[in-house]
Design an enzyme around this catalytic site. Structure first.
Site, PDB file in Angstrom:
ATOM      1  N   ARG A 177     -86.746  23.732 -18.131  1.00 33.69           N
ATOM      2  CA  ARG A 177     -86.671  24.876 -18.681  1.00 33.69           C
ATOM      3  C   ARG A 177     -85.879  25.785 -18.102  1.00 33.69           C
ATOM      4  NH1 ARG A 177     -92.248  26.195 -19.797  1.00 33.69           N
ATOM      5  NH2 ARG A 177     -92.199  25.084 -21.910  1.00 33.69           N
ATOM      6  N   SER A 187     -90.546  21.065  -9.227  1.00 30.83           N
ATOM      7  CA  SER A 187     -91.896  20.663  -8.816  1.00 30.83           C
ATOM      8  C   SER A 187     -92.005  19.208  -8.105  1.00 30.83           C
ATOM      9  CB  SER A 187     -92.555  20.587 -10.193  1.00 30.83           C
ATOM     10  OG  SER A 187     -92.264  21.508 -11.273  1.00 30.83           O
ATOM     11  N   ASP A 195     -94.140  24.068  -8.406  1.00 32.75           N
ATOM     12  CA  ASP A 195     -94.684  24.705  -9.686  1.00 32.75           C
ATOM     13  C   ASP A 195     -96.017  25.174  -9.274  1.00 32.75           C
ATOM     14  OD1 ASP A 195     -95.504  22.131  -9.106  1.00 32.75           O
ATOM     15  OD2 ASP A 195     -95.262  21.475 -11.325  1.00 32.75           O
TER      16      ASP A 195
HETATM   17  C1  BG6 Z   1     -95.394  24.407 -16.535  1.00 30.54           C
HETATM   18  C2  BG6 Z   1     -94.549  24.717 -15.316  1.00 30.54           C
HETATM   19  O1  BG6 Z   1     -95.778  25.326 -17.077  1.00 30.54           O
HETATM   20  O2  BG6 Z   1     -96.104  23.364 -16.139  1.00 30.54           O
HETATM   21  C3  BG6 Z   1     -93.748  23.345 -14.650  1.00 30.54           C
HETATM   22  O3  BG6 Z   1     -93.425  25.499 -15.714  1.00 30.54           O
HETATM   23  C4  BG6 Z   1     -94.641  22.498 -14.424  1.00 30.54           C
HETATM   24  O4  BG6 Z   1     -92.909  23.724 -13.618  1.00 30.54           O
HETATM   25  C5  BG6 Z   1     -95.548  22.110 -15.585  1.00 30.54           C
HETATM   26  O5  BG6 Z   1     -94.421  21.453 -13.796  1.00 30.54           O
HETATM   27  C6  BG6 Z   1     -96.565  21.094 -15.305  1.00 30.54           C
HETATM   28  O6  BG6 Z   1     -97.143  20.707 -16.497  1.00 30.54           O
HETATM   29  P1  BG6 Z   1     -96.391  19.369 -17.360  1.00 30.54           P
HETATM   30  O7  BG6 Z   1     -97.530  18.892 -17.989  1.00 30.54           O
HETATM   31  O8  BG6 Z   1     -95.294  19.827 -17.996  1.00 30.54           O
HETATM   32  O9  BG6 Z   1     -96.441  18.425 -15.890  1.00 30.54           O
HETATM   33  C1  GLC Z   2     -95.937  16.182  -8.255  1.00 29.76           C
HETATM   34  C2  GLC Z   2     -95.333  16.615  -7.152  1.00 29.76           C
HETATM   35  C3  GLC Z   2     -95.752  18.112  -7.071  1.00 29.76           C
HETATM   36  C4  GLC Z   2     -95.930  18.846  -8.059  1.00 29.76           C
HETATM   37  C5  GLC Z   2     -96.904  18.176  -9.129  1.00 29.76           C
HETATM   38  C6  GLC Z   2     -97.409  18.625 -10.467  1.00 29.76           C
HETATM   39  O1  GLC Z   2     -97.287  15.708  -7.711  1.00 29.76           O
HETATM   40  O2  GLC Z   2     -95.052  15.976  -6.183  1.00 29.76           O
HETATM   41  O3  GLC Z   2     -94.844  18.627  -6.223  1.00 29.76           O
HETATM   42  O4  GLC Z   2     -96.556  20.171  -7.949  1.00 29.76           O
HETATM   43  O5  GLC Z   2     -96.350  16.930  -9.388  1.00 29.76           O
HETATM   44  O6  GLC Z   2     -95.851  18.945 -11.252  1.00 29.76           O
END
Ligand code: BG6
Ligand code: GLC
Ligand code: GLC
Length: 924
Positions: free
Chosen positions: A501, A565, A620
């Site tokens: 995003r 992340s 994240d």
């Molecule tokens: C989102 C964050 O809301 O949640 C992302 O902005 C994050 O950065 C994510 O990785 C985690 O949730 P998912 O389910 O999309 O992996």
């Molecule tokens: C994985 C990544 C970590 C992140 C998590 C959730 O574990 O290694 O950095 O915070 O996923 O997205």
């Protein structure tokens, strides 16, 4: 005037309703049995079965041999008469076996109460009269047919070749004199003789459970259990260990007697005691009195009576009718529960219209609650009992898994399909629970996991221990959550979750701090996230260019926050060396590199002038904590339960060996997904977890994450289902190519299947798409597998989070911790029960805390912008300070001048005062 007392629409204050509902709930509390209690009932049933087999009749559960050695094999033929006494009615039936088909004709006769409780002779004369009527009806008075006698009471049978059964004791509503201790077959024969108008050849006497098992086995040879859920309740099954010479014999358990030795006293409610006292056999058939049709209505009546006496129902007015035993029939329960379904829709419509708080059908609601609680308990208890029987058979046969059919009959089962369905789901569930035993943890185990996690956490923080620790405990250089003074226009990139995003975040300050966000999701195709790093960052830069163009800000100088992340090593906010890829990503040449630099390079390469000022890179979890911190200053933990899982929290700087300084706190990214990578979780990892790991792009890594997070949970369920199908436990053993395809069962399917209302139909839909034609039982089984897997996830995350909360509590040295945890991630957000389960488990594991769980509504992008804003604000500060200081800065000439002056000073003072000033003014 309309006479609608029961449907009274009350106009009551909300608080009154809540307190009423609360009091009713409290009254019904003893009917709600926990899993642990049900397990205990199961264990007691099991012990009862064993004791009954050993003591041959003198224990609470009688375990009566039936001398039935085999179930029908389909070769039976001819006409038989079947007489059935002991259920709701007496039934006479003609069965005509023709090859594999059986045709049935029957007639029902009620037995008046005075006959049930008169003399034995009267009872059997009455039966003979009914049989006579039936033979007339069939036009077969002279046929001299073979007859089977289903006599649904405990009977002792002694031999294979004599047809006889000695009544041990009456149960249910019967109490005819001179029968107990007598052979009921002879009594029937004599009554027929007394009539002297027809003759029968009574060839067998069986209990109704045995009859049910036999007739079901006629269609399904795997049927080796018979269950009656009717006026009374009972089970029979094929036992292996009665007789050393004969391989199997059907045993009539008479399980209704469980608890007659007091073993159920801990779950018996005052209402049950009342029902027992008013029955014709006080102290006996205790299990039956909790579960069968003859008593459920009475239990409900007792509860209603009590609620009315307490003024909670019918305006406290106890009518004579309500005081009349038997007035509330068990069949009402099923009617009311069907009505409840309608009411649920009525209520949801009212709710949509915003009317629910003023118009509630309170009486109905309460009565429904009572019926629901009583019948649910009955179903659960039968389920627990059945689980014990199934276990017994399975162990007898030395099998790991058992494929067996249960033949069921009884008015309760037929009329109250809801109850029995629930009951059956508990049977199925017990079988599955057993199967997935290693996925269910006690709180003790969870506390143990929590302790291990805490040790691992401390290890990750220590300078010497960090290199070998599974938890990397990465310093983030974020020192505080937003303080509300941030402002500006920012770009945020959010890469690594299920979506990539780009956001524009505008934070303004007019009276109040407000945030405006616009965002766009961009694709990250598989070939890009698995290609080269250069391509990946080129792609990011390209999307960024597109976004800025669309936003019309191509020429603006905007600071950028980058939510990345993945685990990154940082020594400052604007750099992040990727330690290792996790989840789906595996772009080449990025591990070990600074992702900020890679991104900058890609941006420059595009040749487009993107004026991006400062890159702040955050995980994240940190973004989530900051996003939530914006709304709640107490937020000091951020967790993600999505594609992957991870947590960060505010640690005291003095405890973070890897960063200089002792004052204040810093957010640490735990990277808890790697918990267990050192082998610590081997005890609780299952064969399915290992298989997931083997098939992943990073075997041996992120083992905790692979047990709990969205990227893997669906696949876990799929692997379990494949194995269960292979063993014939589901889908009649059918395995389809779709079911065998990796990734075909997704975590979002778990969420759909666990929905409370449409879950089962969703299961059917999803399984049908996988090519299996699921039965209702299959759907229930799959739903339960999903529950076990998602529950395990919530429990494990709760244990780790509990570890962090304990640490915070200790760091702060408080007896009670008040804190907020910011949470995000698709699994947490989409799964219907996940959040509730997680919260409950955390509160159980860390009792002395008031935790607020705050869902991050706007993703971690906003948080990244906040971090950027803080950094930007600080940078701005430093710049301003530097500017102010520069005005005071002395030139070298000026400094030399001062030095001369000081030397002069030294001379004058003859070194009386060591001139410290000189020292400081000496330019180095
Ligand atoms: C989102 C964050 O809301 O949640 C992302 O902005 C994050 O950065 C994510 O990785 C985690 O949730 P998912 O389910 O999309 O992996
Ligand atoms: C994985 C990544 C970590 C992140 C998590 C959730 O574990 O290694 O950095 O915070 O996923 O997205
Ligand atoms: C009672 C009887 C038992 C019978 C059951 C169901 O429990 O004792 O023999 O099978 O009711 O009808």
């Amino acid at each position: 005037m309309c006479h609608h007392n029961r449907f009274l629409l009350l106009n009551v204050a909300k608080s009154d309703i809540i307190s009423l509902v609360f009091q009713v709930d409290e009254t019904l509390c003893p009917f709600k049995l926990s899993q642990e209690q049900l397990q205990l009932v199961k264990a007691r049933m099991r012990a009862g079965l064993e004791a009954g087999l050993k003591t041959k009749g003198s224990s609470a559960i009688k375990m009566l041999p039936s001398y039935v050695y085999r179930t029908p094999d389909g070769t039976e033929h001819g006409k038989y008469l079947a007489l059935d006494l002991g259920g709701t009615n007496f039934r006479a039936m003609m069965v005509n076996f023709k090859r594999q088909n059986a045709r049935l004709y029957h007639k029902i006769y009620t037995i008046p109460l005075e006959i049930m409780q008169g003399t034995g002779e009267e009872l059997f004369d009455h039966i003979a009269q009914c049989v006579s009527d039936f033979l007339d009806y069939m036009g077969m008075k002279n046929a001299h047919l073979p007859a089977g006698f289903t006599f649904s009471f405990p009977c002792e049978q002694t031999a294979i070749d004599t047809v006889s059964g000695t009544l041990v004791s009456w149960t249910k509503g019967y109490k005819a004199t001179d029968c107990e201790g007598h052979d009921v077959v002879s009594m029937l024969r004599e009554a027929i003789k007394r009539r002297n108008e027809f003759d029968l050849d009574i060839v067998a006497v069986v209990n109704d459970t045995v009859g049910t098992m036999m007739s079901c086995a006629y269609e399904d040879p795997q049927c080796e259990i018979g269950l009656i859920a009717g006026t009374g309740t009972n089970v029979c099954y094929m036992e292996e260990e009665v007789d050393a010479e004969l391989s199997k014999m059907c045993i009539n358990t008479e399980w209704g007697g469980l608890g007659d030795d007091g073993s159920l006293d801990d779950i018996i409610t005052p209402y049950d005691m009342e029902v027992n006292q008013n029955s014709i056999n006080p102290g006996r058939q205790r299990f039956e009195k909790l579960t069968s049709g003859m008593y459920l209505g009475e239990i409900v009546r007792q509860v209603l009576l009590d609620l009315t006496r307490g003024g909670l129902l019918f305006r406290g007015h106890v009518t004579e009718t309500l005081k009349t035993p038997g007035i509330f029939e068990t069949k009402y329960l099923s009617q009311i529960e069907r009505w409840e379904k309608l009411c649920v829709s009525v209520r949801s419509i009212l709710q949509q219209l915003g009317l629910l708080s003023v118009a509630i059908m309170i009486m109905d609601f309460i009565v429904m609650q009572v019926c629901g609680a009583v019948s649910r308990r009955a179903a659960q208890l039968c389920g627990a009992g059945m689980a014990a029987v199934v276990d017994k058979i399975r162990e007898n046969r030395g099998l790991d898994h058992l494929n067996i059919t249960v033949g069921v009959d009884g008015a309760l089962y037929k009329l109250h399909s809801e109850t029995t369905l629930k009951g059956f789901s508990s049977v199925k569930c017990f079988v599955i629970d057993k199967y997935l035993y290693s996925m269910r943890f006690s709180d003790e185990t969870l506390l143990d996991i929590m302790q291990q996690f805490r040790r691992e956490l401390a290890k990750g923080l220590g300078r010497d221990t960090n290199p070998t620790a599974a938890l990397k405990m990465l310093p983030t250089f974020v020192r505080s959550i937003p303080d509300g003074s941030e402002k500006g226009d920012f770009i945020a990139l959010d890469l690594g979750g299920s979506n990539f995003r780009i956001l524009r975040v505008k934070v303004s300050h007019e009276k109040k701090q407000t945030v405006q966000m616009e965002s766009q999701i961009y694709d990250t195709p598989e070939d890009i996230i698995h290609g080269s790093g250069t391509r990946l960052f080129d792609h990011v830069a390209e999307c960024l260019g597109d976004f800025m163009e669309k936003q019309n800000i191509k020429d603006k100088k905007l600071p950028v926050g980058f939510t990345f992340s993945f685990p990154c090593q940082q020594t400052k906010l604007d750099e992040g060396f990727l330690i290792t890829w996790t989840k789906r990503f595996k772009a080449g040449g990025v591990e070990g590199m600074d992702v900020v630099k890679l991104l900058n390079k890609a941006i420059k390469k595009r040749g487009v002038s993107l004026f991006l000022l400062l890159h702040v890179v955050v995980n994240d979890t940190v973004g989530t904590m900051m996003t939530c911190g914006f709304d709640d200053q107490r937020c000091e933990v951020g967790i993600i339960i999505g594609t992957g899982t991870n947590a960060c929290y505010m640690e005291e700087l003095r405890n973070i060996d890897l960063v200089e300084g002792d004052e204040g706190r810093m957010c640490v990214n735990t990277e808890w997904g790697a918990f267990g990578d050192d082998g610590r979780l081997e005890d609780i990892r299952t064969e399915f977890d290992r298989e997931i790991d083997r098939g992943s792009i990073n075997p041996g890594k992120q083992l905790f994450e692979k047990m709990v997070s969205g990227m893997y949970m669906g696949e876990l369920v799929r692997l379990i289902l494949v194995k269960m199908a292979r063993e014939g436990l589901v889908f009649e053993g059918r395995i389809t190519p779709e079911l065998l395809t990796k990734g075909k069962f997704e975590t979002k399917h778990i969420s759909a299947i666990e929905k409370s209302k449409e879950g089962l139909s969703k299961a059917r839909e999803i399984l049908t798409r996988l090519g299996v034609e699921p039965s209702t039982d299959d759907c229930i089984a799959v739903q339960h597998v999903c529950t076990v897997v998602s529950f395990r996830s919530a429990n494990l995350i709760a244990a780790a989070l509990a570890g962090i909360l304990m640490r915070l509590k200790e760091n702060k040295g408080v007896a009670r911790l008040r804190t907020t945890v910011g949470i995000d991630g698709s699994l947490y957000k989409m799964h219907p029960q996940y959040a509730r389960r997680l919260h409950k488990a955390v509160r159980r594991l860390v009792p002395d805390t008031d935790v607020r769980f705050l869902l991050s509504e706007s993703g971690s992008g906003k948080g990244a912008a906040m971090v950027t804003a803080v950094a930007y604000r600080l940078a701005e500060h430093s710049r301003q300070i530097a500017q102010i200081l520069s005005e005071f800065r002395l030139t070298t000439e000026q400094l030399l001048e001062v030095r001369k002056l000081s030397q002069w000073c030294v001379c004058v003072c003859v070194c009386v005062f060591p001139c410290v000033l000189c020292h400081y003014l000496t330019p180095s």
